[in-house]
Each structure stands twice: as C-alpha cells, then as structure tokens.
Scaffold this active site. Structure first.
Site, PDB file in Angstrom:
ATOM      1  N   LYS A 286       0.599  -1.675  -0.175  1.00 25.12           N
ATOM      2  CA  LYS A 286       0.006   0.082   0.187  1.00 25.12           C
ATOM      3  C   LYS A 286       0.491   1.410  -0.078  1.00 25.12           C
ATOM      4  O   LYS A 286       0.289   1.997  -1.133  1.00 25.12           O
ATOM      5  CB  LYS A 286      -0.739  -0.190   1.621  1.00 25.12           C
ATOM      6  CG  LYS A 286      -2.196  -1.322   1.698  1.00 25.12           C
ATOM      7  CD  LYS A 286      -2.798  -1.112   2.756  1.00 25.12           C
ATOM      8  CE  LYS A 286      -2.166  -1.222   4.257  1.00 25.12           C
ATOM      9  NZ  LYS A 286      -1.218  -1.673   4.409  1.00 25.12           N
TER      10      LYS A 286
ATOM     11  N   ARG B 279     -10.161   0.823   8.198  1.00 22.27           N
ATOM     12  CA  ARG B 279      -9.508  -0.657   8.851  1.00 22.27           C
ATOM     13  C   ARG B 279     -10.600  -1.298   9.134  1.00 22.27           C
ATOM     14  O   ARG B 279     -10.721  -3.027   9.348  1.00 22.27           O
ATOM     15  CB  ARG B 279      -8.267  -0.550  10.097  1.00 22.27           C
ATOM     16  CG  ARG B 279      -7.473  -1.144   8.951  1.00 22.27           C
ATOM     17  CD  ARG B 279      -6.356  -0.330  10.125  1.00 22.27           C
ATOM     18  NE  ARG B 279      -5.119  -1.076   9.846  1.00 22.27           N
ATOM     19  CZ  ARG B 279      -3.441  -0.320   9.250  1.00 22.27           C
ATOM     20  NH1 ARG B 279      -3.483   0.280   9.390  1.00 22.27           N
ATOM     21  NH2 ARG B 279      -2.672  -1.294   8.929  1.00 22.27           N
TER      22      ARG B 279
ATOM     23  N   ARG C 186      11.157  -1.103  10.509  1.00 24.32           N
ATOM     24  CA  ARG C 186       9.656  -0.930  12.328  1.00 24.32           C
ATOM     25  C   ARG C 186       9.927  -1.431  13.209  1.00 24.32           C
ATOM     26  O   ARG C 186       9.979  -2.569  12.960  1.00 24.32           O
ATOM     27  CB  ARG C 186       8.240  -0.469  10.592  1.00 24.32           C
ATOM     28  CG  ARG C 186       8.154   0.485  10.660  1.00 24.32           C
ATOM     29  CD  ARG C 186       7.157   0.791   9.753  1.00 24.32           C
ATOM     30  NE  ARG C 186       6.077  -0.121   9.970  1.00 24.32           N
ATOM     31  CZ  ARG C 186       4.444  -0.249   9.520  1.00 24.32           C
ATOM     32  NH1 ARG C 186       4.418   0.145   7.964  1.00 24.32           N
ATOM     33  NH2 ARG C 186       3.775  -0.730  10.115  1.00 24.32           N
TER      34      ARG C 186
ATOM     35  N   ARG D 204      -0.648  -8.118  13.369  1.00 20.80           N
ATOM     36  CA  ARG D 204      -1.238  -7.735  12.842  1.00 20.80           C
ATOM     37  C   ARG D 204      -1.919  -8.658  11.533  1.00 20.80           C
ATOM     38  O   ARG D 204      -2.957  -7.995  10.814  1.00 20.80           O
ATOM     39  CB  ARG D 204       0.323  -6.968  12.106  1.00 20.80           C
ATOM     40  CG  ARG D 204       0.096  -5.920  13.098  1.00 20.80           C
ATOM     41  CD  ARG D 204       1.491  -5.697  12.682  1.00 20.80           C
ATOM     42  NE  ARG D 204       1.943  -5.174  11.191  1.00 20.80           N
ATOM     43  CZ  ARG D 204       3.056  -4.197  10.569  1.00 20.80           C
ATOM     44  NH1 ARG D 204       4.309  -4.215  11.032  1.00 20.80           N
ATOM     45  NH2 ARG D 204       3.051  -4.379   9.497  1.00 20.80           N
TER      46      ARG D 204
ATOM     47  N   ARG E 150      12.132  -5.715   4.712  1.00 20.54           N
ATOM     48  CA  ARG E 150      12.033  -3.980   4.755  1.00 20.54           C
ATOM     49  C   ARG E 150      12.861  -2.439   5.808  1.00 20.54           C
ATOM     50  O   ARG E 150      12.524  -3.302   6.752  1.00 20.54           O
ATOM     51  CB  ARG E 150      10.223  -3.802   4.985  1.00 20.54           C
ATOM     52  CG  ARG E 150       9.974  -2.014   4.965  1.00 20.54           C
ATOM     53  CD  ARG E 150       7.791  -1.928   5.342  1.00 20.54           C
ATOM     54  NE  ARG E 150       7.432  -2.104   5.961  1.00 20.54           N
ATOM     55  CZ  ARG E 150       6.422  -2.595   6.305  1.00 20.54           C
ATOM     56  NH1 ARG E 150       5.162  -1.871   5.107  1.00 20.54           N
ATOM     57  NH2 ARG E 150       5.536  -2.880   7.408  1.00 20.54           N
TER      58      ARG E 150
HETATM   59  P1  AP5 Z   1       4.809  -1.495   2.025  1.00 23.21           P
HETATM   60  O1  AP5 Z   1       4.637  -0.908   0.395  1.00 23.21           O
HETATM   61  O2  AP5 Z   1       5.555  -1.155   3.198  1.00 23.21           O
HETATM   62  O3  AP5 Z   1       3.411  -2.385   2.505  1.00 23.21           O
HETATM   63  P2  AP5 Z   1       2.191  -1.571   3.115  1.00 23.21           P
HETATM   64  O4  AP5 Z   1       1.262  -2.621   2.987  1.00 23.21           O
HETATM   65  O5  AP5 Z   1       2.174  -0.149   3.180  1.00 23.21           O
HETATM   66  O6  AP5 Z   1       2.373  -1.877   4.885  1.00 23.21           O
HETATM   67  P3  AP5 Z   1       2.453  -1.714   6.223  1.00 23.21           P
HETATM   68  O7  AP5 Z   1       3.139  -3.132   7.001  1.00 23.21           O
HETATM   69  O8  AP5 Z   1       3.134  -0.358   6.098  1.00 23.21           O
HETATM   70  O9  AP5 Z   1       1.043  -2.285   6.633  1.00 23.21           O
HETATM   71  P4  AP5 Z   1       0.285  -1.940   7.825  1.00 23.21           P
HETATM   72  O10 AP5 Z   1      -1.188  -1.844   7.357  1.00 23.21           O
HETATM   73  O11 AP5 Z   1       0.706  -3.397   8.879  1.00 23.21           O
HETATM   74  O12 AP5 Z   1       0.916  -0.919   8.745  1.00 23.21           O
HETATM   75  P5  AP5 Z   1       0.109   0.949   8.419  1.00 23.21           P
HETATM   76  O13 AP5 Z   1       1.533   1.668   9.080  1.00 23.21           O
HETATM   77  O14 AP5 Z   1      -0.445   1.159   8.095  1.00 23.21           O
HETATM   78  O15 AP5 Z   1       6.232  -2.819   1.213  1.00 23.21           O
HETATM   79  C1  AP5 Z   1       5.898  -3.504   2.489  1.00 23.21           C
HETATM   80  C2  AP5 Z   1       7.510  -4.207   1.725  1.00 23.21           C
HETATM   81  O16 AP5 Z   1       6.891  -4.542   0.855  1.00 23.21           O
HETATM   82  C3  AP5 Z   1       8.989  -3.521   1.515  1.00 23.21           C
HETATM   83  O17 AP5 Z   1       9.581  -3.877   1.771  1.00 23.21           O
HETATM   84  C4  AP5 Z   1       8.385  -2.895  -0.530  1.00 23.21           C
HETATM   85  O18 AP5 Z   1       9.550  -2.117  -0.810  1.00 23.21           O
HETATM   86  C5  AP5 Z   1       7.568  -4.466  -0.585  1.00 23.21           C
HETATM   87  N1  AP5 Z   1       8.034  -4.184  -2.137  1.00 23.21           N
HETATM   88  C6  AP5 Z   1       6.030  -3.750  -1.903  1.00 23.21           C
HETATM   89  N2  AP5 Z   1       5.567  -4.108  -3.047  1.00 23.21           N
HETATM   90  C7  AP5 Z   1       6.245  -4.644  -3.329  1.00 23.21           C
HETATM   91  C8  AP5 Z   1       5.957  -6.117  -4.862  1.00 23.21           C
HETATM   92  N3  AP5 Z   1       5.744  -5.483  -5.700  1.00 23.21           N
HETATM   93  N4  AP5 Z   1       7.019  -6.801  -5.008  1.00 23.21           N
HETATM   94  C9  AP5 Z   1       8.117  -7.098  -4.050  1.00 23.21           C
HETATM   95  N5  AP5 Z   1       7.658  -6.286  -2.633  1.00 23.21           N
HETATM   96  C10 AP5 Z   1       7.033  -5.086  -2.553  1.00 23.21           C
HETATM   97  O19 AP5 Z   1      -0.303   0.524  10.874  1.00 23.21           O
HETATM   98  C11 AP5 Z   1       0.645   0.414  11.241  1.00 23.21           C
HETATM   99  C12 AP5 Z   1      -0.310   0.387  12.464  1.00 23.21           C
HETATM  100  O20 AP5 Z   1      -0.751   1.815  13.187  1.00 23.21           O
HETATM  101  C13 AP5 Z   1      -1.601  -0.944  12.731  1.00 23.21           C
HETATM  102  O21 AP5 Z   1      -0.949  -2.076  12.825  1.00 23.21           O
HETATM  103  C14 AP5 Z   1      -2.108  -0.194  14.048  1.00 23.21           C
HETATM  104  O22 AP5 Z   1      -1.608  -0.834  15.685  1.00 23.21           O
HETATM  105  C15 AP5 Z   1      -1.656   1.318  13.286  1.00 23.21           C
HETATM  106  N6  AP5 Z   1      -3.096   1.758  12.623  1.00 23.21           N
HETATM  107  C16 AP5 Z   1      -2.628   1.971  11.226  1.00 23.21           C
HETATM  108  N7  AP5 Z   1      -3.902   2.478  11.105  1.00 23.21           N
HETATM  109  C17 AP5 Z   1      -4.586   2.684  11.893  1.00 23.21           C
HETATM  110  C18 AP5 Z   1      -6.418   2.437  11.629  1.00 23.21           C
HETATM  111  N8  AP5 Z   1      -7.029   3.296  10.665  1.00 23.21           N
HETATM  112  N9  AP5 Z   1      -7.094   2.367  12.550  1.00 23.21           N
HETATM  113  C19 AP5 Z   1      -6.571   1.407  14.047  1.00 23.21           C
HETATM  114  N10 AP5 Z   1      -4.998   1.358  14.252  1.00 23.21           N
HETATM  115  C20 AP5 Z   1      -4.610   1.777  13.114  1.00 23.21           C
HETATM  116 MG    MG Z   2       1.895   1.120   4.985  1.00 20.48          MG
END
Ligand code: AP5
Ligand code: MG
Length: 207
Positions: free
Chosen positions: A13, A88, A151, A162, A122
C-alpha cells in the site's frame, strides 16, 4: 480522486501510494505514518497509539476517525486524496462515508506467505520511502540520504498479530466497498512496476 487503498500488512500500500500520489498530485494520507510521527514527537496521541501498535492491534476507532476527519478537512484534500491504512474496520468505513465520498477503493491482494517475507526485509526512511533488502543493499535512503531503519512493529510476533487483525477486522471491507460499487482488485504479488501500471490503468479508466 477520492481513493482508498486496501490490503494486508506488507501488501504494498505505502509503496504504491507514494507513486500514485506523485503521479496525480494528491496528498498521501497514511494513518500509520501519522501515528508513527506522533509517537516520535512524543504527543499524547502518540503515547496512546504506541501501546496498540507495538502489540499489532488497532488503535481505537474514535481516535483514528477524528484524526482522518481533521486531515481530510484541510485545503489540500479538497480536490482529492489517497487514504492508505484507513479505513480498517467497518465502523471506520461508515464514519468515512459521512464526511467523504470515495470514488475508488483499490484492493492490493497478496498471499500471506509473501507479506511475511516483504515485511521482514523492509527498511524505512523517515522521509517516507521504503525499501526491501532483496533489491536495495545500502543503509541510507536513495532520495534523501538519511539512515534507514526497521519498524518496531515489524518483529515476527507482532506481524502475526497484525495479520490476524487484518483478516478479522479489515478484510470484510473488501465486500463493503464491492457492495458500494467502487471496489477494484489488483494483483499485488506482481513486480511493483506492474502493480503500479495496473493501478494507473484503473484510475485513468475511472476518473
Ligand atoms: P509496503 O508498501 O511498505 O507495504 P504496506 O502495505 O504499506 O504495509 P504496512 O506494513 O505499512 O501495512 P500496515 O497496514 O500493517 O501498516 P500501517 O502503517 O498502515 O511494502 C512492504 C515491503 O514490501 C517493502 O519492503 C516494499 O519494498 C516491498 N514491496 C512492496 N511491493 C512489492 C512488490 N510488488 N514486490 C516485491 N516487494 C514489494 O499501520 C501500522 C499500525 O498502525 C497498525 O498495526 C495499527 O496499530 C495502527 N493503525 C494504522 N492505521 C490504523 C487505523 N485506520 N485504525 C486503527 N489502527 C491503525
Ligand atoms: Mg504502509
């Protein structure tokens, strides 16, 4: 363009959101990034969020809903935005529906076996760029030169929680947006340039 990106942790994402926002010149609103910035700055919100994030749990709905409502009310979001990591829960999606009309929800679909490997490798920069050890072996950011880091919630046991939270609370949003008629699926297991091309095709066809 009033966009939502859905997808499991590690689906890509953030990676795709950065590129899409650059191409269409819309703000990238990532609740994860906003919460992490608050943790770093030591705000009250950050202190509250940290307990949940470190356990791989969701921050309570009322906290993130208020945060996103305020962010989307800002002037730069009036002509479009991309929400990454919000909504979410069904509760969050219903609340969002009251203050914004989503034009497209893109579901970046990947198999669980792939996301574990992606998250483990990552490396992040504080400017928002993210890399993977499989294709980037330097420890500084190619864009701004800052030192890369892992992270805190990318530890194995937190990732497991997660993923469980995603399946039980966030995956139902796929059906929710399908029923609203705005859902588009993208195969996130492809090469990231291919994923990007597919997203651009969908957005150009729909806006
Ligand atoms: P990356 O693009 O970083 O993946 P991502 O989908 O953004 O994954 P996240 O881990 O950031 O998602 P998340 O939803 O767990 O975290 P968030 O920060 O939202 O890609 C991942 C890796 O793969 C990278 O190394 C990249 O280079 C590689 N990659 C990407 N695409 C690729 C491809 N096509 N091929 C090969 N490699 C690839 O949330 C974190 C925490 O915050 C949550 O757990 C929660 O506690 C809190 N939180 C956030 N939002 C909310 C909400 N709305 N409600 C409640 N709590 C929330
Ligand atoms: Mg992300």
């Amino acid at each position: 363009m009033y966009l939502v990106f859905l997808g499991a942790p590690g689906a890509g994402k953030g990676t795709q959101a950065t590129r899409v926002c650059e191409k269409y010149n819309i703000p990238h609103v990532s609740t994860g990034d906003i919460l992490r910035a608050n943790i770093k700055a030591g705000t009250a919100l950050g202190r509250e969020a940290k307990g949940y994030i470190d356990k791989g749990l969701l921050v309570p709905d009322e906290v993130v809903i208020g945060l996103v409502e305020d962010r989307l009310a800002q002037s730069d979001c009036q002509k479009g935005f991309l929400l990454d990591g919000f909504p979410r829960t069904i509760e969050q999606a219903k609340a969002l529906g009251k203050f914004a009309k989503i034009s497209c929800a893109i579901n970046i679909a990947v198999d669980e076996s792939l996301v574990v490997e992606r998250i483990a490798g990552r490396r992040m920069c504080k400017c928002g760029e993210s890399y993977h050890v499989s294709w980037y072996d330097k420890d500084t950011c190619a864009k701004c030169g800052e030192k890369l880091y892992q992270r805190d919630d990318d530890r194995e046991e937190t990732v497991k929680s997660r993923l469980e939270v995603y399946e039980s609370q966030t995956a139902p949003l796929i059906e929710y947006y399908k029923e609203l008629g705005v859902l588009k699926d993208v195969d996130g297991s492809q090469d990231m340039n291919k994923v990007f091309d597919d997203i651009v095709r969908i957005l150009d066809d729909n806006h």
